[in-house]
Structures are given as C-alpha cells and as structure tokens.
Design a protein around this motif. Structure first.
Motif, PDB file in Angstrom:
ATOM      1  N   PRO A  11      14.316  -3.280  35.443  1.00  0.00           N
ATOM      2  CA  PRO A  11      12.855  -3.299  35.296  1.00  0.00           C
ATOM      3  C   PRO A  11      12.325  -4.723  35.459  1.00  0.00           C
ATOM      4  CG  PRO A  11      13.951  -2.733  33.216  1.00  0.00           C
ATOM      5  CD  PRO A  11      15.007  -3.170  34.160  1.00  0.00           C
ATOM      6  N   ALA A  13       8.748  -5.236  36.112  1.00  0.00           N
ATOM      7  CA  ALA A  13       7.305  -5.046  36.287  1.00  0.00           C
ATOM      8  C   ALA A  13       6.474  -5.807  35.260  1.00  0.00           C
ATOM      9  CB  ALA A  13       6.976  -3.557  36.225  1.00  0.00           C
ATOM     10  N   GLY A  14       7.134  -6.491  34.328  1.00  0.00           N
ATOM     11  CA  GLY A  14       6.395  -7.216  33.277  1.00  0.00           C
ATOM     12  C   GLY A  14       5.520  -8.316  33.871  1.00  0.00           C
ATOM     13  N   LEU A  15       4.537  -8.754  33.112  1.00  0.00           N
ATOM     14  CA  LEU A  15       3.572  -9.728  33.625  1.00  0.00           C
ATOM     15  C   LEU A  15       4.067 -11.173  33.503  1.00  0.00           C
ATOM     16  CD1 LEU A  15       0.290  -8.165  32.180  1.00  0.00           C
ATOM     17  CD2 LEU A  15       1.188  -7.974  34.506  1.00  0.00           C
ATOM     18  N   GLY A  16       5.026 -11.393  32.610  1.00  0.00           N
ATOM     19  CA  GLY A  16       5.560 -12.751  32.443  1.00  0.00           C
ATOM     20  C   GLY A  16       4.526 -13.738  31.953  1.00  0.00           C
ATOM     21  N   THR A  17       3.707 -13.312  30.983  1.00  0.00           N
ATOM     22  CA  THR A  17       2.587 -14.158  30.541  1.00  0.00           C
ATOM     23  C   THR A  17       3.058 -15.449  29.872  1.00  0.00           C
ATOM     24  OG1 THR A  17       2.490 -12.907  28.486  1.00  0.00           O
ATOM     25  CG2 THR A  17       0.951 -12.250  30.225  1.00  0.00           C
ATOM     26  N   ARG A  18       4.293 -15.438  29.349  1.00  0.00           N
ATOM     27  CA  ARG A  18       4.773 -16.647  28.681  1.00  0.00           C
ATOM     28  C   ARG A  18       5.082 -17.767  29.668  1.00  0.00           C
ATOM     29  NH1 ARG A  18       9.391 -13.990  25.243  1.00  0.00           N
ATOM     30  NH2 ARG A  18       9.146 -12.418  26.874  1.00  0.00           N
ATOM     31  N   LYS A  28       8.322 -13.606  37.611  1.00  0.00           N
ATOM     32  CA  LYS A  28       9.145 -14.329  36.632  1.00  0.00           C
ATOM     33  C   LYS A  28      10.628 -14.269  37.011  1.00  0.00           C
ATOM     34  CE  LYS A  28       9.752 -12.080  32.702  1.00  0.00           C
ATOM     35  NZ  LYS A  28       9.599 -11.577  31.313  1.00  0.00           N
ATOM     36  N   GLN A 106       5.883   0.629  38.994  1.00  0.00           N
ATOM     37  CA  GLN A 106       5.467   1.113  37.667  1.00  0.00           C
ATOM     38  C   GLN A 106       3.951   1.308  37.569  1.00  0.00           C
ATOM     39  OE1 GLN A 106       6.259  -1.393  34.247  1.00  0.00           O
ATOM     40  NE2 GLN A 106       6.172   0.334  32.841  1.00  0.00           N
ATOM     41  N   PRO A 109       1.874  -1.649  33.325  1.00  0.00           N
ATOM     42  CA  PRO A 109       2.950  -2.069  32.425  1.00  0.00           C
ATOM     43  C   PRO A 109       2.830  -1.417  31.042  1.00  0.00           C
ATOM     44  CG  PRO A 109       1.349  -3.838  32.664  1.00  0.00           C
ATOM     45  CD  PRO A 109       0.852  -2.698  33.503  1.00  0.00           C
ATOM     46  N   LEU A 110       3.289  -0.158  30.969  1.00  0.00           N
ATOM     47  CA  LEU A 110       3.113   0.610  29.727  1.00  0.00           C
ATOM     48  C   LEU A 110       4.294   0.471  28.769  1.00  0.00           C
ATOM     49  CD1 LEU A 110       1.563   3.882  31.226  1.00  0.00           C
ATOM     50  CD2 LEU A 110       0.371   1.946  30.193  1.00  0.00           C
ATOM     51  N   GLY A 111       5.256  -0.375  29.133  1.00  0.00           N
ATOM     52  CA  GLY A 111       6.400  -0.590  28.246  1.00  0.00           C
ATOM     53  C   GLY A 111       7.717  -0.377  28.966  1.00  0.00           C
TER      54      GLY A 111
HETATM   55  P1  UTP Z   1       8.934  -8.671  28.284  1.00  0.00           P
HETATM   56  O1  UTP Z   1       8.774  -8.180  26.920  1.00  0.00           O
HETATM   57  O2  UTP Z   1       9.654  -9.968  28.466  1.00  0.00           O
HETATM   58  O3  UTP Z   1       7.500  -8.741  28.948  1.00  0.00           O
HETATM   59  O4  UTP Z   1       9.670  -7.531  29.118  1.00  0.00           O
HETATM   60  P2  UTP Z   1       7.007  -9.523  30.223  1.00  0.00           P
HETATM   61  O5  UTP Z   1       5.667  -8.969  30.587  1.00  0.00           O
HETATM   62  O6  UTP Z   1       8.044  -9.482  31.305  1.00  0.00           O
HETATM   63  O7  UTP Z   1       6.855 -11.048  29.781  1.00  0.00           O
HETATM   64  P3  UTP Z   1       5.790 -11.750  28.782  1.00  0.00           P
HETATM   65  O8  UTP Z   1       6.162 -11.316  27.393  1.00  0.00           O
HETATM   66  O9  UTP Z   1       4.407 -11.357  29.201  1.00  0.00           O
HETATM   67  O10 UTP Z   1       6.037 -13.227  29.022  1.00  0.00           O
HETATM   68  C1  UTP Z   1      11.056  -7.310  29.030  1.00  0.00           C
HETATM   69  C2  UTP Z   1      11.558  -6.688  30.323  1.00  0.00           C
HETATM   70  O11 UTP Z   1      10.944  -5.414  30.534  1.00  0.00           O
HETATM   71  C3  UTP Z   1      10.247  -5.381  31.769  1.00  0.00           C
HETATM   72  C4  UTP Z   1       9.980  -6.823  32.116  1.00  0.00           C
HETATM   73  O12 UTP Z   1       9.839  -7.008  33.508  1.00  0.00           O
HETATM   74  C5  UTP Z   1      11.225  -7.509  31.573  1.00  0.00           C
HETATM   75  O13 UTP Z   1      12.349  -7.349  32.463  1.00  0.00           O
HETATM   76  N1  UTP Z   1       9.028  -4.567  31.575  1.00  0.00           N
HETATM   77  C6  UTP Z   1       8.336  -4.651  30.406  1.00  0.00           C
HETATM   78  C7  UTP Z   1       8.608  -3.713  32.567  1.00  0.00           C
HETATM   79  O14 UTP Z   1       9.235  -3.623  33.643  1.00  0.00           O
HETATM   80  N2  UTP Z   1       7.505  -2.951  32.354  1.00  0.00           N
HETATM   81  C8  UTP Z   1       6.792  -3.006  31.198  1.00  0.00           C
HETATM   82  O15 UTP Z   1       5.815  -2.278  31.067  1.00  0.00           O
HETATM   83  C9  UTP Z   1       7.224  -3.890  30.199  1.00  0.00           C
END
Ligand code: UTP
Length: 291
Positions: A11, A13-18, A28, A106, A109-111
């Motif tokens: 997975p 798809a997270g935004l990587g806001t940190r 990211k 995805q 980003p629903l989790g």
């Molecule tokens: P994180 O909790 O690190 O979130 O996701 P994030 O968005 O990637 O980063 P921050 O917190 O905003 O900096 C953990 C893993 O789950 C994936 C992310 O890509 C990462 O591999 N993920 C998380 C998804 O693919 N989809 C989601 O909806 C949430």
C-alpha cells in the motif's frame, strides 16, 4: 502443507504529510535511503522471500512508481552509448518482469485496511504478504524471509512484531498474547492504537504481514475503527477464531522511515554499511561530533 505465499500487496496511497514539502509533488515511497528508493527496498525484500507477483495500491501522484519499475528507454540508450554498464545494471535491477506488477488505485485514503481491500482482485483467494515500504528492516535474511520460515512452521496469519516502550502503544497495532516462546507469540486478540494504560502488551505490529484471504470477509464490511479509518488490525482481529495468528520477533533493525528521525537514522545506518562511502561518512560524522 501451508499454501505457498507468492503474492505481495504494497500500500502506497498515503499522503505522506509528515514529509511535506518533499511529498507535495513526489511520492514518499520514492525517498531514497542513500541512493535507492524505499519502495525498491521493499520489492527486493519480497523477492528474496520468494514473492513473484506484486500489487501496489496507489493514489494521486504515485504514477512515478510505475515508471520506476519500467524501462527508461532514453536513459538506457544514453548509458549504453557511453559504456556505463554498471549504471545500466543498476537501472535494470529495479525492474520487475512484465506482467508481474499490478496497480490498484485507492482513490480515497480511507485507511490501511481499505488500501488492502482495493487489492482483493489481485489477491484472488490466495494467502499473500503485505509490506509497508515506510518500515525499512535491515536484516539478513530479510524480515519477510524470516516470516516465511515461521509460516512454514505454524501457517495462518503472521505479523512481524517488536517490543515498544509502553507510552508508545497508541501508535501501533498491539497483540494480546496467549502464548509466547520468546520468538513466536500466539495472539488471542489485537487492538489498534490502545492507550498505554489499556494496552494488553507492548508487542507492536510493524509493516510486514502474511495474511490468509479470510481477512477480506471482514474488510468487505468497510467498518471504521481508530481515527475513523478502515483498519487492517480490526479485520485481522475478526479472523482470530478461524485462523491462527502469530507475531514473529524478527532479527534485525527496523527504521520507521515514515518519520523524519527514522528516515535520517536509516540513511546513516545504510550509508555506514556501504563499502563505497561508509568510511567517508563515518569520518564526516566523527568530525561533526568533535566540533
Ligand atoms: P501512514 O500512517 O504512514 O500514513 O500510512 P501516510 O499518509 O503514508 O503518511 P503521513 O502520516 O501523512 O505522513 C502507513 C502505510 O499505509 C499506507 C501508506 O501509504 C503507508 O504505506 N496507506 C495508509 C494507504 O495506502 N492508504 C491509506 O488510506 C492509509
């Protein structure tokens, strides 16, 4: 015999806001540890463990990873014309054979649980591995290979675990342990991000899983958990009556590259280990701490 694990879902798809602003226009998972992107470390660890087919669960701005695992025709041509064979080999090493890399979008980003659910057609009823590229594990053999060995012994669902300080349990999925031989811990329950006072143990799940397809029966319901997200931990917890669940204390060091300090630490650790730049980096760090 346990059904072999040949597929992996990653997975991304997270935004990587940190990591903003670095992740405003870049994924990211493409951040490098020394000179290799995080996503490539995860693919290499999976291949070493016998994985043959991959699905990346992507979102907006993540198509850069499709290019990374494909031919770069112009670049390869220039490298070849200039006789840069070592560099050409590095470019080729990053590739996955045709037809072995799938992409699922995805959309929202629903989790993490929802991200895995988006790969259900790819998984198609087989046991599968999940690797979160943010969690980089420096280990030999690799963390997933160690988990495969444990899977051959006990089957079912297996996650990689490590002990965390009690005050940090609210950042992780935590095991409620039934039996523990110091290496493998059999779980009777799982809790996502419990408050330190309520945590059933301090054994936390890191981003490596081997899962049986039954988890989709629960992910299909799209139930929201901690933080209003569809949590993988909750779906895994619901399979506990049907599928054995073990946490493996892996040998090696995990770096949380989703956090800035973890990412920097991983870069230092991997750089110090490199035969080409290790000595130089060590000397520079020693010099830095002298002043
Ligand atoms: P994180 O909790 O690190 O979130 O996701 P994030 O968005 O990637 O980063 P921050 O917190 O905003 O900096 C953990 C893993 O789950 C994936 C992310 O890509 C990462 O591999 N993920 C998380 C998804 O693919 N989809 C989601 O909806 C949430």
């Amino acid at each position: 015999m346990n059904a072999p694990v040949k597929k992996a879902v990653l997975p991304v798809a997270g935004l990587g806001t940190r990591f903003l602003p670095a992740t405003k226009a870049m994924a990211k998972e493409m951040l490098p540890i020394v000179d290799k992107p995080l996503i490539q470390y995860a693919i290499e660890e999976a291949r070493e463990a016998g994985i043959e087919d991959f699905a990346l669960v992507t979102g907006r701005g993540k198509t850069i990873m499709e290019d990374h695992f494909d031919h770069a025709v112009e670049l390869e041509q220039v490298l070849s014309e200039r006789g840069k064979t070592a560099e050409l080999e590095i470019v080729h090493e990053a590739m996955v054979p045709p037809g072995h890399m799938a992409y699922a979008r995805q959309q929202k980003p629903l989790g993490l649980g929802h991200a895995i659910w988006c790969a259900r057609q790819f998984v198609a009823g087989a046991p599968f591995a999940v690797l979160l590229p943010d969690d980089l594990v420096k280990a030999e053999p690799g963390c997933l290979s160690q988990m495969m060995a444990a899977y051959d012994e006990v089957g079912g669902n297996i996650v990689a675990v490590e002990d965390v300080p009690r005050e940090q349990t609210n950042k992780y999925g935590i095991l409620d342990v039934e039996m523990d031989d110091g290496r493998l811990a059999k779980a009777r329950g799982l809790v996502e991000k419990p408050d330190p006072a309520d945590a059933p143990s301090t054994l936390s799940i890191i981003g490596r899983y081997i899962l049986q397809p039954q988890v989709f029966e629960h992910l299909d319901r799209h139930e929201k958990g901690a933080g209003g997200e569809i949590q993988l931990t909750d779906a895994m917890a619901k399979t506990l009556g049907d599928v054995p669940f073990h946490g493996l204390r892996f040998q090696g060091k995990r770096f949380d590259c989703g956090s800035k300090s973890g990412f920097i630490e991983a870069n230092v650790a991997f750089a110090l280990d490199r035969h080409d730049i290790g000595a130089e980096v060590r000397a520079a760090l020693a010099d830095y701490f002298k002043t």
